[in-house]
Write an enzyme that holds these catalytic residues in place. Sequence first.
Site, mmCIF file in Angstrom:
data_model
loop_
_atom_site.group_PDB
_atom_site.id
_atom_site.type_symbol
_atom_site.label_atom_id
_atom_site.label_comp_id
_atom_site.label_asym_id
_atom_site.label_seq_id
_atom_site.Cartn_x
_atom_site.Cartn_y
_atom_site.Cartn_z
ATOM 1 N N GLY A 16 32.558 13.829 -15.964
ATOM 2 C CA GLY A 16 32.878 12.402 -16.073
ATOM 3 C C GLY A 16 31.744 11.642 -16.738
ATOM 4 N N PHE A 17 31.933 10.352 -16.802
ATOM 5 C CA PHE A 17 30.950 9.491 -17.473
ATOM 6 C C PHE A 17 29.570 9.583 -16.808
ATOM 7 C CE2 PHE A 17 29.668 4.845 -16.787
ATOM 8 C CZ PHE A 17 28.657 4.903 -17.722
ATOM 9 N N ASP A 37 34.919 20.228 -12.226
ATOM 10 C CA ASP A 37 35.644 19.029 -12.656
ATOM 11 C C ASP A 37 37.090 19.420 -12.983
ATOM 12 O OD1 ASP A 37 34.402 16.137 -14.064
ATOM 13 O OD2 ASP A 37 36.510 16.665 -14.306
ATOM 14 N N THR A 41 40.583 12.901 -15.501
ATOM 15 C CA THR A 41 40.223 11.624 -16.129
ATOM 16 C C THR A 41 38.903 11.729 -16.885
ATOM 17 O OG1 THR A 41 39.160 10.884 -14.086
ATOM 18 C CG2 THR A 41 41.445 10.201 -14.441
ATOM 19 N N THR A 103 41.687 12.944 -3.246
ATOM 20 C CA THR A 103 40.412 13.377 -3.841
ATOM 21 C C THR A 103 39.272 12.931 -2.933
ATOM 22 O OG1 THR A 103 41.289 13.205 -6.074
ATOM 23 C CG2 THR A 103 38.887 13.125 -5.853
ATOM 24 N N TYR A 156 41.842 3.584 -3.872
ATOM 25 C CA TYR A 156 40.442 3.828 -4.227
ATOM 26 C C TYR A 156 39.502 3.241 -3.177
ATOM 27 C CZ TYR A 156 36.290 4.066 -7.260
ATOM 28 O OH TYR A 156 35.048 4.340 -7.793
ATOM 29 N N HIS A 192 34.949 6.736 -21.100
ATOM 30 C CA HIS A 192 36.174 7.066 -21.819
ATOM 31 C C HIS A 192 36.635 5.829 -22.583
ATOM 32 C CE1 HIS A 192 39.941 8.712 -22.853
ATOM 33 N NE2 HIS A 192 39.848 9.747 -22.027
#
Length: 334
Positions: A16-17, A37, A41, A103, A156, A192
């Site tokens: 991820g980022f 990972d 996303t 998750t 979230y 992204h």
Amino acid sequence: MSKASGALIVVAGGAGFIGSHLCAALLERGDEVICIDSLLTSRRSNLAALRGRRGFSFVEADIIDGLPVAITARTNEITRIYNLACAASPPQYQADPEHTMLTNVLGTRNLLRLAEESGARFLLTSTSEVYGDPDVHPQPESYRGWVNCTGPRACYDEGKRAAEALTFDFGRMNRAQVRVARLFNTYGPNMHPDDGRVVSNLLCQALSGNDITIYGEGEQTRSFCYVSDTVAGLIALMESEIGGMEPVNLGNPDEMTVNQLLGLVMELTGTSAAVVHRPLPVDDPRRRRPDISRAAQLLGWSPRVPLEEGLAATCQWFAEEIGATRNPAVVAAE
Ligand code: UDP
């Protein structure tokens, strides 16, 4: 792959980022890193600079499903586990809310059990979203937040709250050594381009000349932290010998409105794109700024990269990423 000299570290969400920058920083220290990972996303291209580096390996798997043999076979060697695995931008985490919640709950439990078995220290990346639409400003860790538990952000916000609860339960019961970081808005290269966040949207729209979307009046505030500062804070917290049973805010207290961010983006890109207003998303927090006294006191940490500098580096990266041509006058002035 040859083994590096340092610790063996698992980074969940390492493609991820933020995760990709964390993997790079750990490799730089001489640690061996196993990145896990799902690539749901995140992006394989974020790993391009890591693949082939000494001590780095990647396994494509979803932490919800249990941990792959590539990790469990080395349980006794693992010393640190970072959990950054979760869709993190509102459009992405709302696209499959059940997966987002699980998750955080099942995925975090699987990693905590690995921490218990291995004796590794575990760090959860939680979020400023646990404060919801805050009525205390700025937000200290002691603030319990104002979250709508039935709204579209709940998968979230409540998922991360549950992950925090589980992490502190493992810590309280001496099942694992734990750390919890609450990350505020972070930006930088490897975001992204389509993740729907304000920094990526505004920069990409400005660079490509598409309409720039401002939600609501643009008077809501955020505080943006450059990714290298966030990563430095994560490593400092993981390696800190004290303060494990308290969450720690990591963010940049330099607060601004979305309109002020827009002004910086317009100046930086020299864009002539039009600005259009869209409805404010449901439960969009009106303001957000971290109180980072605890991080300063505990870790001696504070952000170093000013927004103008970080935004210029991010803009440059997006320009190359999306193949956009920036205003030549602006490029020449840099
Ligand atoms: N936002 C905006 N235009 C966009 C994307 C986001 O005005 O194209 C606003 C959004 O409504 C929010 C702020 O920018 O008030 C930050 O949104 P982001 O999705 O980056 O993160 P959040 O802090 O809401 O999780």
